[in-house]
Motif scaffolding. Sequence first.
Motif, PDB file in Angstrom:
ATOM      1  N   ILE A 227      95.244  86.784  96.269  1.00 22.42           N
ATOM      2  CA  ILE A 227      94.425  85.428  96.336  1.00 22.42           C
ATOM      3  C   ILE A 227      94.988  84.631  97.733  1.00 22.42           C
ATOM      4  CG2 ILE A 227      94.070  83.114  95.805  1.00 22.42           C
ATOM      5  CD1 ILE A 227      94.521  84.031  92.784  1.00 22.42           C
ATOM      6  N   TRP A 228      94.283  84.589  98.848  1.00 20.65           N
ATOM      7  CA  TRP A 228      94.605  84.284  99.935  1.00 20.65           C
ATOM      8  C   TRP A 228      94.164  82.878 100.201  1.00 20.65           C
ATOM      9  CZ3 TRP A 228      90.948  84.301 104.694  1.00 20.65           C
ATOM     10  CH2 TRP A 228      91.267  83.622 105.845  1.00 20.65           C
ATOM     11  N   ILE A 229      95.192  82.142 100.404  1.00 22.71           N
ATOM     12  CA  ILE A 229      94.826  80.666 100.660  1.00 22.71           C
ATOM     13  C   ILE A 229      94.672  80.404 102.183  1.00 22.71           C
ATOM     14  CG2 ILE A 229      97.330  79.989 100.483  1.00 22.71           C
ATOM     15  CD1 ILE A 229      96.371  77.067  99.554  1.00 22.71           C
ATOM     16  N   LYS A 230      93.344  79.789 102.505  1.00 25.48           N
ATOM     17  CA  LYS A 230      93.125  79.658 104.109  1.00 25.48           C
ATOM     18  C   LYS A 230      93.857  78.276 104.386  1.00 25.48           C
ATOM     19  CE  LYS A 230      89.042  80.209 105.841  1.00 25.48           C
ATOM     20  NZ  LYS A 230      87.650  80.212 106.011  1.00 25.48           N
ATOM     21  N   VAL A 231      94.653  78.214 105.455  1.00 23.46           N
ATOM     22  CA  VAL A 231      95.438  77.076 105.735  1.00 23.46           C
ATOM     23  C   VAL A 231      95.132  76.964 107.217  1.00 23.46           C
ATOM     24  CG1 VAL A 231      97.465  75.795 105.754  1.00 23.46           C
ATOM     25  CG2 VAL A 231      97.216  77.154 103.962  1.00 23.46           C
ATOM     26  N   LYS A 232      94.394  75.767 107.694  1.00 23.13           N
ATOM     27  CA  LYS A 232      94.235  75.567 108.850  1.00 23.13           C
ATOM     28  C   LYS A 232      95.279  75.484 109.904  1.00 23.13           C
ATOM     29  CE  LYS A 232      91.600  72.335 111.939  1.00 23.13           C
ATOM     30  NZ  LYS A 232      90.658  71.054 111.937  1.00 23.13           N
ATOM     31  N   GLY A 233      95.389  76.125 110.933  1.00 23.59           N
ATOM     32  CA  GLY A 233      96.440  76.056 111.734  1.00 23.59           C
ATOM     33  C   GLY A 233      97.291  77.386 111.613  1.00 23.59           C
ATOM     34  N   SER A 234      97.225  78.194 110.450  1.00 29.84           N
ATOM     35  CA  SER A 234      98.218  79.208 110.193  1.00 29.84           C
ATOM     36  C   SER A 234      97.417  80.625 109.986  1.00 29.84           C
ATOM     37  CB  SER A 234      98.946  79.190 109.120  1.00 29.84           C
ATOM     38  OG  SER A 234      98.246  79.216 107.770  1.00 29.84           O
ATOM     39  N   GLU A 235      96.253  80.351 110.376  1.00 30.36           N
ATOM     40  CA  GLU A 235      95.427  81.761 110.521  1.00 30.36           C
ATOM     41  C   GLU A 235      95.812  82.783 111.456  1.00 30.36           C
ATOM     42  OE1 GLU A 235      94.207  78.668 111.426  1.00 30.36           O
ATOM     43  OE2 GLU A 235      92.610  78.046 110.219  1.00 30.36           O
ATOM     44  N   GLU A 236      95.826  83.905 111.044  1.00 28.89           N
ATOM     45  CA  GLU A 236      95.905  84.927 112.028  1.00 28.89           C
ATOM     46  C   GLU A 236      94.864  86.137 112.008  1.00 28.89           C
ATOM     47  OE1 GLU A 236      99.534  85.847 109.788  1.00 28.89           O
ATOM     48  OE2 GLU A 236      97.861  86.321 108.529  1.00 28.89           O
ATOM     49  N   PRO A 237      94.617  87.029 113.087  1.00 31.53           N
ATOM     50  CA  PRO A 237      93.764  88.031 112.648  1.00 31.53           C
ATOM     51  C   PRO A 237      94.249  89.223 112.027  1.00 31.53           C
ATOM     52  CG  PRO A 237      94.498  87.908 115.099  1.00 31.53           C
ATOM     53  CD  PRO A 237      95.067  86.711 114.421  1.00 31.53           C
ATOM     54  N   ASP A 238      93.646  89.841 111.037  1.00 29.81           N
ATOM     55  CA  ASP A 238      94.172  90.838 110.289  1.00 29.81           C
ATOM     56  C   ASP A 238      92.799  91.594 109.565  1.00 29.81           C
ATOM     57  OD1 ASP A 238      96.897  92.380 109.748  1.00 29.81           O
ATOM     58  OD2 ASP A 238      95.840  92.578 107.973  1.00 29.81           O
ATOM     59  N   SER A 239      93.122  92.999 109.236  1.00 29.10           N
ATOM     60  CA  SER A 239      91.961  93.544 108.682  1.00 29.10           C
ATOM     61  C   SER A 239      91.975  93.520 107.169  1.00 29.10           C
ATOM     62  CB  SER A 239      91.772  95.203 109.179  1.00 29.10           C
ATOM     63  OG  SER A 239      93.079  95.589 108.882  1.00 29.10           O
ATOM     64  N   ALA A 240      93.284  93.177 106.581  1.00 30.18           N
ATOM     65  CA  ALA A 240      93.579  93.104 105.286  1.00 30.18           C
ATOM     66  C   ALA A 240      92.394  92.221 104.444  1.00 30.18           C
ATOM     67  CB  ALA A 240      95.027  92.575 104.984  1.00 30.18           C
ATOM     68  N   ILE A 241      91.870  92.547 103.362  1.00 32.50           N
ATOM     69  CA  ILE A 241      90.824  91.914 102.673  1.00 32.50           C
ATOM     70  C   ILE A 241      91.374  91.640 101.266  1.00 32.50           C
ATOM     71  CG2 ILE A 241      88.505  92.087 101.734  1.00 32.50           C
ATOM     72  CD1 ILE A 241      87.955  94.222 103.773  1.00 32.50           C
ATOM     73  N   PRO A 242      91.410  90.067 101.078  1.00 33.86           N
ATOM     74  CA  PRO A 242      91.847  89.577  99.813  1.00 33.86           C
ATOM     75  C   PRO A 242      90.973  89.670  98.570  1.00 33.86           C
ATOM     76  CG  PRO A 242      91.089  87.839 101.100  1.00 33.86           C
ATOM     77  CD  PRO A 242      90.773  88.888 101.932  1.00 33.86           C
ATOM     78  N   ASP A 243      91.346  89.933  97.230  1.00 29.81           N
ATOM     79  CA  ASP A 243      90.542  89.892  96.159  1.00 29.81           C
ATOM     80  C   ASP A 243      89.745  88.583  96.091  1.00 29.81           C
ATOM     81  OD1 ASP A 243      90.745  92.594  95.169  1.00 29.81           O
ATOM     82  OD2 ASP A 243      92.865  91.875  95.087  1.00 29.81           O
ATOM     83  N   TYR A 244      90.271  87.503  96.562  1.00 31.25           N
ATOM     84  CA  TYR A 244      89.933  86.186  96.243  1.00 31.25           C
ATOM     85  C   TYR A 244      90.355  85.232  97.399  1.00 31.25           C
ATOM     86  CZ  TYR A 244      89.337  87.689  91.416  1.00 31.25           C
ATOM     87  OH  TYR A 244      88.848  88.518  90.476  1.00 31.25           O
ATOM     88  N   THR A 245      89.627  84.441  97.722  1.00 32.25           N
ATOM     89  CA  THR A 245      89.902  83.181  98.922  1.00 32.25           C
ATOM     90  C   THR A 245      89.817  81.902  98.307  1.00 32.25           C
ATOM     91  OG1 THR A 245      89.181  84.776 100.644  1.00 32.25           O
ATOM     92  CG2 THR A 245      89.247  82.709 101.245  1.00 32.25           C
ATOM     93  N   ILE A 246      90.709  81.090  98.626  1.00 35.30           N
ATOM     94  CA  ILE A 246      90.747  79.800  98.237  1.00 35.30           C
ATOM     95  C   ILE A 246      90.967  79.029  99.451  1.00 35.30           C
ATOM     96  CG2 ILE A 246      91.450  80.456  95.677  1.00 35.30           C
ATOM     97  CD1 ILE A 246      94.062  79.538  96.225  1.00 35.30           C
ATOM     98  N   GLU A 247      90.864  77.428  99.038  1.00 29.96           N
ATOM     99  CA  GLU A 247      91.150  76.510 100.155  1.00 29.96           C
ATOM    100  C   GLU A 247      92.330  75.539  99.612  1.00 29.96           C
ATOM    101  OE1 GLU A 247      87.906  74.905 102.159  1.00 29.96           O
ATOM    102  OE2 GLU A 247      87.534  76.760 102.983  1.00 29.96           O
ATOM    103  N   SER A 248      92.423  75.575  98.393  1.00 33.76           N
ATOM    104  CA  SER A 248      93.055  74.773  97.395  1.00 33.76           C
ATOM    105  C   SER A 248      94.022  75.684  96.429  1.00 33.76           C
ATOM    106  CB  SER A 248      92.681  73.419  97.011  1.00 33.76           C
ATOM    107  OG  SER A 248      93.407  72.740  96.155  1.00 33.76           O
ATOM    108  N   LEU A 249      95.399  75.244  96.220  1.00 28.80           N
ATOM    109  CA  LEU A 249      95.939  75.877  95.033  1.00 28.80           C
ATOM    110  C   LEU A 249      95.321  75.609  93.691  1.00 28.80           C
ATOM    111  CD1 LEU A 249      99.679  75.390  96.424  1.00 28.80           C
ATOM    112  CD2 LEU A 249      98.393  77.398  96.301  1.00 28.80           C
TER     113      LEU A 249
END
Length: 260
Positions: A227-249
Amino acid sequence: MKALLFDLDDTLVVDEAVSSEAFAATARAASTGHGADAASFQRDAMRHARSLWAAGPCQSYCKAIGISAFECLWGKFEGDSEELTALRNWAHTYREQVFDAALREQLIEDPEGAADLAKTFAKERRLLQRLMPEARETLARLTPNYKLAMLTNGAPDLQREKIAASGLGNHFQAIAVSGEHGIGKPKPEIFHRLLSELGVQASEAVMVGNSLERDIAGANNAGVKSIWIKVKGSEEPDSAIPDYTIESLSEIPAILEALK
């Protein structure tokens, strides 16, 4: 699913944003004490911190274990290993160089002032530690039904200091700090060691983290759902694909219910 593995920095505790706030506080001190333009000083100090870290003699160890440029400005790096001893010795010089370079950008020469500003940054960074939104509440919801573990990259004493300051440590049945094992995410070995300690299989666990490069790629390497939590300011480019994406815990419990 029987277990969840949580990253620490910018997943459970705020890291990137509070580092910027510590730079801002240090810039205000540079303005008050040395007449520097605060905005320029903050920008230049952050730039020099990254460039001097990248060119430093401990960069390969820092990268392997997951110790960032900004962490080198306030970590104590306690320990007797050759790597930690070298990092500890270099970090003192590095800190003064960062703030001296930022002052010199504005034609201010004051080595003693730079040393004081380095101490100001470390003090401010420790005072600014705080939790990510919904961190405590989400862990409290998950604790009765799942085994929880923490898997964090970084120096042993610094990560343990952050965990203690967070007050979240009692939620976890196991905690693995990369610096204590000599190996960090995204290597699958550290995932497998933690899963073995929990007594669960990779197919029974989910990794939660903000880093595609370390958390998500590492989970993929270890055969763990992510589960990838998208946090503004800590993003980085990478090819890894998460099973799920969230914006809040707070979104995690619903995902776990769906996995059932």
